[in-house]
Design an enzyme around this catalytic site. Structure first.
Site, short mmCIF file in Angstrom:
data_model
loop_
_atom_site.label_atom_id
_atom_site.label_comp_id
_atom_site.label_asym_id
_atom_site.label_seq_id
_atom_site.Cartn_x
_atom_site.Cartn_y
_atom_site.Cartn_z
N ASP A 22 108.35 39.71 28.03
CA ASP A 22 107.88 40.93 27.35
C ASP A 22 108.93 41.42 26.36
O ASP A 22 110.06 41.73 26.75
CB ASP A 22 107.65 42.05 28.37
CG ASP A 22 106.36 41.88 29.14
OD1 ASP A 22 105.42 41.28 28.58
OD2 ASP A 22 106.28 42.37 30.29
N ARG A 37 110.23 48.15 10.03
CA ARG A 37 111.57 48.16 10.63
C ARG A 37 111.48 48.67 12.06
O ARG A 37 110.91 49.74 12.30
CB ARG A 37 112.52 49.06 9.82
CG ARG A 37 112.69 48.62 8.39
CD ARG A 37 113.70 47.49 8.28
NE ARG A 37 113.71 46.96 6.92
CZ ARG A 37 114.12 45.74 6.59
NH1 ARG A 37 114.56 44.92 7.53
NH2 ARG A 37 114.10 45.34 5.34
N ARG A 98 105.00 32.05 27.58
CA ARG A 98 104.48 32.89 26.48
C ARG A 98 105.32 34.15 26.31
O ARG A 98 106.11 34.52 27.19
CB ARG A 98 103.02 33.26 26.73
CG ARG A 98 102.84 34.27 27.82
CD ARG A 98 101.37 34.53 28.13
NE ARG A 98 101.29 35.22 29.40
CZ ARG A 98 100.58 36.31 29.62
NH1 ARG A 98 99.86 36.84 28.67
NH2 ARG A 98 100.58 36.88 30.81
N GLU A 99 105.11 34.80 25.19
CA GLU A 99 105.76 36.09 24.94
C GLU A 99 104.67 37.15 24.74
O GLU A 99 103.62 36.85 24.18
CB GLU A 99 106.60 36.02 23.66
CG GLU A 99 107.83 35.14 23.81
CD GLU A 99 108.36 34.69 22.47
OE1 GLU A 99 109.39 35.20 22.03
OE2 GLU A 99 107.71 33.82 21.86
N SER A 195 90.63 46.93 37.94
CA SER A 195 90.55 48.20 37.24
C SER A 195 89.06 48.48 37.01
O SER A 195 88.22 47.62 37.25
CB SER A 195 91.30 48.12 35.91
OG SER A 195 90.71 47.14 35.09
N GLU A 198 87.59 45.88 34.79
CA GLU A 198 87.43 44.56 35.41
C GLU A 198 86.27 44.52 36.41
O GLU A 198 85.49 43.57 36.42
CB GLU A 198 88.74 44.16 36.11
CG GLU A 198 89.86 43.85 35.11
CD GLU A 198 91.26 43.86 35.71
OE1 GLU A 198 92.16 43.32 35.06
OE2 GLU A 198 91.45 44.41 36.83
N GLY A 234 92.73 54.24 36.15
CA GLY A 234 93.66 54.78 35.17
C GLY A 234 94.07 56.21 35.53
O GLY A 234 94.45 56.49 36.68
N ASP A 264 100.33 46.67 38.25
CA ASP A 264 101.25 45.84 39.05
C ASP A 264 102.07 46.72 40.00
O ASP A 264 102.35 46.33 41.14
CB ASP A 264 102.21 45.07 38.13
CG ASP A 264 101.48 44.17 37.15
OD1 ASP A 264 100.40 43.67 37.50
OD2 ASP A 264 101.99 43.99 36.03
#
Ligand SMILES: Nc1ncnc2c1ncn2[C@@H]1O[C@H](COP(=O)(O)OP(=O)(O)OP(=O)(O)O)[C@@H](O)[C@H]1O
Ligand SMILES: [Mg+2]
Length: 323
Positions: A22, A37, A98-99, A195, A198, A234, A264
């Site tokens: 991340d 920037r 991955r990032e 959630s 989902e 949420g 998480d």
């Protein structure tokens, strides 16, 4: 020294088949056509199961984190995890880890999250993950399988994990979406944490009313898909459905800074309290407290122990009618 802060607990194994390095930063305004920037960036080892492991550790517990890593990003990822001293087992992969990229827009407070696709896993790589899980499943403990599946991994991957867990008398917890969630539910798991979005996709409904939420969560318990369903809503809290009935908790009033890692953190506190032998209700309160504590921290930062315990005792006091 460390031992005194840790409570005796059943072991927890977390599995992250699609971890992400991340990268988070901020900029004044996100617009096209100009160089944006950015402030100094921060790197975190993210991805469902690893985040669960990191939060469990912050809350004084312990896990074994199984994850895949490959390429230069995988190397960076490993070093970050090692710095947090989390016990791990790594499955080396050919592709590059991955990032993910999170940008906070300082003038508006908006957050932009770019979630990249993971590297494709070969059949031998995902089978190696399953073999490692099978070897290290804590008998009588918990297996937390969390996060998306990268390309190449079959939809029934978490269902396979659930089957392995059952075979070793461990309780399987799944946090996934779409076909991976559907397959895990068809296999049957101890707990799922969808959630609203989902679970809504899974049942084909928006789940806006309280009744529809309770009904959808309870239906999964009734048909044997999961012993417990923690449906997170949420900022509206969460619903927990079990054979014994349903519970609903709303979240304490907080200032929301970034919701990254909320789900998480919720799962981490839930499984930790269960592993520590606490009741389902207490685990559920801790979960809501940890999810909420995480949204008060900026960008990819997760919750800290003091905030979680403060919110947790606040929720317990509210249930008992204490001021
Ligand atoms: N806006 C918010 N205010 C307070 N607490 C929140 C907020 N958003 C999330 N939380 C906390 O985090 C928990 C999990 O949040 P959420 O339902 O968004 O799940 P998620 O897994 O992060 O979502 P998704 O996987 O769909 O991105 C909630 O139950 C709650 O405790
Ligand atoms: Mg989630």
């Amino acid at each position: 020294m460390e031992a005194s802060t840790r409570t005796a607990m059943q072991p927890i194994l977390t599995l992250t088949v699609n971890p992400a390095l991340d990268i988070s930063t901020s900029t004044e305004q996100v617009t096209s056509g100009h160089k944006l920037r950015c402030s100094p960036s921060r790197l975190d080892p993210g991805g469902g199961g690893v985040n669960v492991a990191r939060v469990v550790q912050r809350l004084g517990g312990r896990t074994l984190a199984v994850y895949t890593a490959g390429g230069p990003t995988g190397e960076a990822y490993r070093r970050l995890i090692e710095a947090e001293r989390i016990p791990t087992l790594v499955v080396p992969i050919q592709g590059s880890t991955r990032e993910d990229f999170t940008v906070d827009e300082t003038t508006t407070g908006k957050q932009f999250r770019f979630v990249l696709q993971g590297p494709e896993l070969s059949e031998s790589e995902w089978r190696a993950c399953l073999a490692l899980v099978e070897e290290s499943i804590p008998v009588g403990g918990y297996v937390v399988a969390s996060g998306s599946l990268p390309p190449g991994v079959p939809d029934d991957f978490y269902a396979r994990v659930a089957r392995l867990a059952r075979g070793h008398d461990a309780r399987c917890i799944v946090d996934a979406s779409g076909p991976a969630l559907a397959e895990a539910l068809a296999e049957g798991v101890f707990l799922v944490k969808p959630s609203r979005r989902e679970l809504g996709v899974h049942v084909g409904a928006a789940l806006e009313s309280d009744e529809s939420q309770v009904e959808a969560a309870s239906a999964l318990v009734a048909d044997g898909s999961a012993e417990h369903v923690a449906l997170t809503l949420g900022g509206e809290g969460a619903v927990l459905a079990s054979k014994s009935g349903t519970l609903r908790l709303s979240v304490p009033q907080v200032q929301v800074r970034s919701t990254v890692g909320a789900g998480d953190s919720f799962l981490a506190a839930f499984v930790l309290r269960l592993a520590q032998g606490r009741t389902l209700e207490a685990a559920f309160r801790a979960a809501v407290a940890a999810g909420t504590a995480t949204v008060t921290t900026p960008a990819t930062e997760l919750c800290n122990r003091a905030d979680v315990e403060r919110l947790e005792s606040g929720l317990a006091a509210a249930v008992e009618g204490r001021p």
